[in-house]
Design a protein around this motif. Sequence first.
Motif, PDB file in Angstrom:
ATOM      1  N   LEU A  29      -6.530  -6.168  -3.671  1.00 60.46           N
ATOM      2  CA  LEU A  29      -6.169  -5.154  -2.287  1.00 60.46           C
ATOM      3  C   LEU A  29      -5.398  -4.150  -2.854  1.00 60.46           C
ATOM      4  CD1 LEU A  29      -4.753  -5.147   0.050  1.00 60.46           C
ATOM      5  CD2 LEU A  29      -2.483  -6.333  -0.610  1.00 60.46           C
ATOM      6  N   VAL A  30      -6.115  -3.082  -2.394  1.00 53.25           N
ATOM      7  CA  VAL A  30      -5.737  -1.451  -2.835  1.00 53.25           C
ATOM      8  C   VAL A  30      -4.972  -1.186  -1.494  1.00 53.25           C
ATOM      9  CG1 VAL A  30      -7.240  -1.070  -4.336  1.00 53.25           C
ATOM     10  CG2 VAL A  30      -7.876  -0.038  -1.736  1.00 53.25           C
ATOM     11  N   GLN A  31      -3.594   0.173  -2.620  1.00 51.87           N
ATOM     12  CA  GLN A  31      -3.053   0.945  -1.379  1.00 51.87           C
ATOM     13  C   GLN A  31      -3.450   2.181  -1.717  1.00 51.87           C
ATOM     14  OE1 GLN A  31       1.331  -0.778  -3.457  1.00 51.87           O
ATOM     15  NE2 GLN A  31       1.859   0.368  -1.393  1.00 51.87           N
ATOM     16  N   VAL A  32      -3.623   2.777  -0.414  1.00 53.02           N
ATOM     17  CA  VAL A  32      -4.036   3.991  -0.350  1.00 53.02           C
ATOM     18  C   VAL A  32      -3.580   4.849   1.399  1.00 53.02           C
ATOM     19  CG1 VAL A  32      -6.740   5.214  -0.182  1.00 53.02           C
ATOM     20  CG2 VAL A  32      -6.765   2.982  -0.929  1.00 53.02           C
ATOM     21  N   ALA A  33      -3.957   5.763   0.343  1.00 53.99           N
ATOM     22  CA  ALA A  33      -2.965   6.761   2.327  1.00 53.99           C
ATOM     23  C   ALA A  33      -1.817   5.874   2.671  1.00 53.99           C
ATOM     24  CB  ALA A  33      -4.255   7.397   2.934  1.00 53.99           C
ATOM     25  N   GLY A  34      -1.561   5.611   1.693  1.00 55.97           N
ATOM     26  CA  GLY A  34      -0.290   5.139   2.259  1.00 55.97           C
ATOM     27  C   GLY A  34      -0.042   3.396   3.356  1.00 55.97           C
ATOM     28  N   GLY A  35      -1.337   2.990   3.289  1.00 55.82           N
ATOM     29  CA  GLY A  35      -1.370   1.770   3.909  1.00 55.82           C
ATOM     30  C   GLY A  35      -2.433   1.001   1.972  1.00 55.82           C
TER      31      GLY A  35
END
Length: 85
Positions: free
Chosen positions: A58-64
């Motif tokens: 699980l990664v955090q990308v572009a605020g999501g």
Amino acid sequence: GEDEPLQVGLIEAILFARAEPLKRGRLGEISRLLPNQVTSALERIKERGMSDASGVELVQVAGGYQLRTKAAFAERLKALLAEAP
């Protein structure tokens, strides 16, 4: 609670089905879970992704949030997919 594994599975399935990163609030809208339930589910998914037995993280990308192939598998997976008929 006893519903937590189902909540984790639901959030994981939503992330798997969607290519774009999803914000916490959007995950709550889609899943109809409470904000604290979404947060808890994301934490569990992140923990599971830390295991060597998992090929995704699980990664955090572009605020999501987004599920992605772990970097350790990226090159091998790319080669395997290129060979596949």
